[in-house]
Write a protein that holds these residues in place. Structure first.
Motif, PDB file in Angstrom:
ATOM      1  N   LEU A  32      43.191   4.163 130.782  1.00  0.00           N
ATOM      2  CA  LEU A  32      42.490   4.881 129.721  1.00  0.00           C
ATOM      3  C   LEU A  32      43.443   5.285 128.604  1.00  0.00           C
ATOM      4  O   LEU A  32      43.096   5.189 127.414  1.00  0.00           O
ATOM      5  N   ALA A  33      44.641   5.714 128.975  1.00  0.00           N
ATOM      6  CA  ALA A  33      45.612   6.148 127.976  1.00  0.00           C
ATOM      7  C   ALA A  33      46.048   5.000 127.072  1.00  0.00           C
ATOM      8  O   ALA A  33      46.413   5.224 125.910  1.00  0.00           O
ATOM      9  N   VAL A  34      46.014   3.783 127.598  1.00  0.00           N
ATOM     10  CA  VAL A  34      46.395   2.615 126.795  1.00  0.00           C
ATOM     11  C   VAL A  34      45.185   2.022 126.082  1.00  0.00           C
ATOM     12  O   VAL A  34      45.274   1.589 124.922  1.00  0.00           O
ATOM     13  N   ALA A  35      44.036   2.016 126.742  1.00  0.00           N
ATOM     14  CA  ALA A  35      42.863   1.326 126.212  1.00  0.00           C
ATOM     15  C   ALA A  35      42.328   1.971 124.948  1.00  0.00           C
ATOM     16  O   ALA A  35      41.931   1.269 124.003  1.00  0.00           O
ATOM     17  N   VAL A  36      42.285   3.286 124.896  1.00  0.00           N
ATOM     18  CA  VAL A  36      41.695   3.965 123.734  1.00  0.00           C
ATOM     19  C   VAL A  36      42.494   3.704 122.459  1.00  0.00           C
ATOM     20  O   VAL A  36      41.924   3.297 121.438  1.00  0.00           O
ATOM     21  N   PRO A  37      43.829   3.924 122.437  1.00  0.00           N
ATOM     22  CA  PRO A  37      44.567   3.584 121.210  1.00  0.00           C
ATOM     23  C   PRO A  37      44.566   2.091 120.911  1.00  0.00           C
ATOM     24  O   PRO A  37      44.577   1.690 119.738  1.00  0.00           O
ATOM     25  N   LEU A  38      44.562   1.250 121.942  1.00  0.00           N
ATOM     26  CA  LEU A  38      44.486  -0.192 121.698  1.00  0.00           C
ATOM     27  C   LEU A  38      43.168  -0.539 121.010  1.00  0.00           C
ATOM     28  O   LEU A  38      43.138  -1.357 120.079  1.00  0.00           O
ATOM     29  N   ALA A  39      42.078   0.084 121.444  1.00  0.00           N
ATOM     30  CA  ALA A  39      40.789  -0.173 120.808  1.00  0.00           C
ATOM     31  C   ALA A  39      40.792   0.282 119.359  1.00  0.00           C
ATOM     32  O   ALA A  39      40.170  -0.355 118.495  1.00  0.00           O
ATOM     33  N   ALA A  40      41.483   1.375 119.063  1.00  0.00           N
ATOM     34  CA  ALA A  40      41.594   1.816 117.670  1.00  0.00           C
ATOM     35  C   ALA A  40      42.343   0.775 116.836  1.00  0.00           C
ATOM     36  O   ALA A  40      41.981   0.511 115.678  1.00  0.00           O
ATOM     37  N   LEU A  41      43.371   0.174 117.427  1.00  0.00           N
ATOM     38  CA  LEU A  41      44.085  -0.905 116.733  1.00  0.00           C
ATOM     39  C   LEU A  41      43.185  -2.121 116.537  1.00  0.00           C
ATOM     40  O   LEU A  41      43.241  -2.780 115.491  1.00  0.00           O
ATOM     41  N   LEU A  42      42.354  -2.425 117.526  1.00  0.00           N
ATOM     42  CA  LEU A  42      41.421  -3.545 117.392  1.00  0.00           C
ATOM     43  C   LEU A  42      40.428  -3.288 116.260  1.00  0.00           C
ATOM     44  O   LEU A  42      40.102  -4.194 115.482  1.00  0.00           O
ATOM     45  N   ALA A  43      39.935  -2.053 116.163  1.00  0.00           N
ATOM     46  CA  ALA A  43      39.032  -1.707 115.071  1.00  0.00           C
ATOM     47  C   ALA A  43      39.739  -1.855 113.727  1.00  0.00           C
ATOM     48  O   ALA A  43      39.165  -2.381 112.764  1.00  0.00           O
ATOM     49  N   GLY A  44      40.992  -1.411 113.666  1.00  0.00           N
ATOM     50  CA  GLY A  44      41.750  -1.559 112.430  1.00  0.00           C
ATOM     51  C   GLY A  44      41.991  -3.012 112.066  1.00  0.00           C
ATOM     52  O   GLY A  44      41.934  -3.387 110.883  1.00  0.00           O
ATOM     53  N   ALA A  45      42.260  -3.853 113.065  1.00  0.00           N
ATOM     54  CA  ALA A  45      42.476  -5.278 112.801  1.00  0.00           C
ATOM     55  C   ALA A  45      41.198  -5.938 112.298  1.00  0.00           C
ATOM     56  O   ALA A  45      41.225  -6.782 111.395  1.00  0.00           O
ATOM     57  N   THR A  46      40.054  -5.560 112.886  1.00  0.00           N
ATOM     58  CA  THR A  46      38.777  -6.096 112.419  1.00  0.00           C
ATOM     59  C   THR A  46      38.550  -5.740 110.959  1.00  0.00           C
ATOM     60  O   THR A  46      38.179  -6.593 110.136  1.00  0.00           O
ATOM     61  N   PHE A  47      38.780  -4.485 110.616  1.00  0.00           N
ATOM     62  CA  PHE A  47      38.590  -4.032 109.231  1.00  0.00           C
ATOM     63  C   PHE A  47      39.580  -4.732 108.299  1.00  0.00           C
ATOM     64  O   PHE A  47      39.214  -5.141 107.181  1.00  0.00           O
ATOM     65  N   ALA A  48      40.831  -4.860 108.743  1.00  0.00           N
ATOM     66  CA  ALA A  48      41.866  -5.451 107.889  1.00  0.00           C
ATOM     67  C   ALA A  48      41.576  -6.916 107.553  1.00  0.00           C
ATOM     68  O   ALA A  48      41.971  -7.403 106.485  1.00  0.00           O
ATOM     69  N   VAL A  49      40.889  -7.626 108.446  1.00  0.00           N
ATOM     70  CA  VAL A  49      40.536  -9.023 108.178  1.00  0.00           C
ATOM     71  C   VAL A  49      39.226  -9.116 107.398  1.00  0.00           C
ATOM     72  O   VAL A  49      39.129  -9.856 106.416  1.00  0.00           O
ATOM     73  N   ALA A  50      38.215  -8.363 107.816  1.00  0.00           N
ATOM     74  CA  ALA A  50      36.886  -8.501 107.210  1.00  0.00           C
ATOM     75  C   ALA A  50      36.832  -7.932 105.799  1.00  0.00           C
ATOM     76  O   ALA A  50      36.177  -8.515 104.916  1.00  0.00           O
ATOM     77  N   TYR A  51      37.505  -6.821 105.547  1.00  0.00           N
ATOM     78  CA  TYR A  51      37.359  -6.153 104.252  1.00  0.00           C
ATOM     79  C   TYR A  51      37.816  -7.024 103.080  1.00  0.00           C
ATOM     80  O   TYR A  51      37.053  -7.210 102.119  1.00  0.00           O
ATOM     81  N   PRO A  52      39.024  -7.555 103.097  1.00  0.00           N
ATOM     82  CA  PRO A  52      39.425  -8.377 101.943  1.00  0.00           C
ATOM     83  C   PRO A  52      38.606  -9.660 101.797  1.00  0.00           C
ATOM     84  O   PRO A  52      38.354 -10.109 100.672  1.00  0.00           O
TER      85      PRO A  52
ATOM     86  N   GLU B  25      30.197   1.449 113.659  1.00  0.00           N
ATOM     87  CA  GLU B  25      30.473   0.244 114.441  1.00  0.00           C
ATOM     88  C   GLU B  25      31.925   0.225 114.904  1.00  0.00           C
ATOM     89  O   GLU B  25      32.219  -0.134 116.051  1.00  0.00           O
ATOM     90  N   LEU B  26      32.843   0.624 114.047  1.00  0.00           N
ATOM     91  CA  LEU B  26      34.258   0.625 114.431  1.00  0.00           C
ATOM     92  C   LEU B  26      34.581   1.781 115.377  1.00  0.00           C
ATOM     93  O   LEU B  26      35.433   1.657 116.254  1.00  0.00           O
ATOM     94  N   ALA B  27      33.888   2.910 115.199  1.00  0.00           N
ATOM     95  CA  ALA B  27      34.125   4.059 116.082  1.00  0.00           C
ATOM     96  C   ALA B  27      33.699   3.779 117.517  1.00  0.00           C
ATOM     97  O   ALA B  27      34.152   4.446 118.448  1.00  0.00           O
ATOM     98  N   ALA B  28      32.824   2.787 117.702  1.00  0.00           N
ATOM     99  CA  ALA B  28      32.375   2.453 119.052  1.00  0.00           C
ATOM    100  C   ALA B  28      33.443   1.704 119.853  1.00  0.00           C
ATOM    101  O   ALA B  28      33.344   1.644 121.092  1.00  0.00           O
ATOM    102  N   TYR B  29      34.450   1.151 119.188  1.00  0.00           N
ATOM    103  CA  TYR B  29      35.477   0.389 119.911  1.00  0.00           C
ATOM    104  C   TYR B  29      36.137   1.181 121.033  1.00  0.00           C
ATOM    105  O   TYR B  29      36.201   0.699 122.172  1.00  0.00           O
ATOM    106  N   PRO B  30      36.691   2.391 120.766  1.00  0.00           N
ATOM    107  CA  PRO B  30      37.334   3.131 121.863  1.00  0.00           C
ATOM    108  C   PRO B  30      36.361   3.488 122.986  1.00  0.00           C
ATOM    109  O   PRO B  30      36.761   3.537 124.152  1.00  0.00           O
ATOM    110  N   LEU B  31      35.096   3.726 122.648  1.00  0.00           N
ATOM    111  CA  LEU B  31      34.109   4.037 123.680  1.00  0.00           C
ATOM    112  C   LEU B  31      33.859   2.827 124.568  1.00  0.00           C
ATOM    113  O   LEU B  31      33.766   2.946 125.795  1.00  0.00           O
ATOM    114  N   TYR B  32      33.751   1.656 123.953  1.00  0.00           N
ATOM    115  CA  TYR B  32      33.588   0.428 124.730  1.00  0.00           C
ATOM    116  C   TYR B  32      34.822   0.181 125.599  1.00  0.00           C
ATOM    117  O   TYR B  32      34.698  -0.241 126.760  1.00  0.00           O
ATOM    118  N   ALA B  33      36.004   0.409 125.057  1.00  0.00           N
ATOM    119  CA  ALA B  33      37.231   0.184 125.825  1.00  0.00           C
ATOM    120  C   ALA B  33      37.290   1.117 127.029  1.00  0.00           C
ATOM    121  O   ALA B  33      37.674   0.703 128.132  1.00  0.00           O
TER     122      ALA B  33
END
Length: 277
Positions: free
Chosen positions: A97-117, A144-152
């Protein structure tokens, strides 16, 4: 210890390469990239292939804008779930859990960083309002991005429950999960300007809520007035259902996994019936 011809520690290399933090980040970025053409043509293919008049064309542009900026977010959610489950196989539940939640936040950031531009580049000169200043778009994207850590976190609970199962069982369940996710997500995405199914499904099945939130946010426009106006945020309720239901699954699965993990240790100290005391 096994070593390759160049003195490489093969088991350690394999463990590093298969770590969820290694494969999930490039995978989520690739999914956001691959999903963009699908999102770009979703309205014309699934909703209204013959948008006529200024009102319907305006709705098409509005819906397509929301689909573009949320590109990869639905795929990223299930990837966060799988990453959490994979972490639970490698670590204790608490550490996972300690690793999954911040990793999911990074995944959300990566999704935004690719899709936005990519979405920004496709907008052209029609929109004068920056995307993040549009309240409906900003809200649905954030949820949608806030759901990533919950799913993780839910994935960690699921992985902990399945720990010790045979690989064939785990892979079968993973395939069933992906198939169910695809069906339920499309069920949400194909909703019209109102949710045409029992509302309990939004709270019981998070992928339906996630897809519905995007679909209804894109259609939150009255096309029968001139000029067409945004009449509200029809996807707000679905977004709330997504976050609440995903959080409920995360909490419930982890509580069940924690209880299942404690049971063997509790029973270990008890004398079995029929044994000498």
């Amino acid at each position: 210890m096994l070593r390759g011809m160049a003195g490489v520690d093969l088991p350690a290399l394999r463990r590093t390469v298969t770590h969820p933090a290694v494969w999930s980040l490039p995978a989520v970025a690739l999914l956001a990239l691959v999903a963009m053409p699908f999102n770009d043509g979703f309205y014309n293919f699934w909703v209204n292939y013959d948008a006529q008049g200024g009102a319907q064309q305006h709705e098409s542009l509005h819906a397509t804008r929301i689909f573009r900026y949320t590109s990869g977010s639905l795929c990223g959610q299930v990837l966060a779930l799988l990453a959490g489950a994979a972490l639970a196989r490698r670590n204790t539940q608490a550490r996972a859990l300690a690793v999954a939640v911040p990793l999911a936040a990074l995944l959300a950031g990566a999704t935004f960083a690719v899709a936005y531009p990519l979405a920004r580049a496709r907008e052209g000169s029609f929109w004068t309002t920056p995307p993040l200043d549009a309240p409906v778009l900003a809200r649905v994207l954030l949820c949608e991005l806030a759901a990533y850590p919950l799913y993780a976190a839910a994935g960690v609970g699921l992985g902990a429950l399945l720990k010790g199962r045979r690989p064939a069982v785990r892979w079968s369940l993973a395939l069933l999960l992906l198939a169910g996710w695809a069906v339920t997500t499309m069920t949400g995405l194909l909703q019209d300007d109102q949710f045409n199914a029992p509302y309990v499904l939004l709270w019981a099945v998070p992928p339906i809520a996630a897809g519905t939130a995007i679909a209804l946010a894109g259609l939150s426009m009255d096309v029968w007035v001139v000029p067409p106006v945004l009449v509200g945020d029809w996807g707000r309720g679905a977004s709330a259902a997504l976050l609440v239901s995903a959080a409920a699954y995360a909490l419930g699965l982890n509580l069940l996994a924690g209880r299942a993990g404690r049971r063997p240790r509790r029973d270990a100290g008890r004398p079995h019936r029929g044994t000498a005391r």
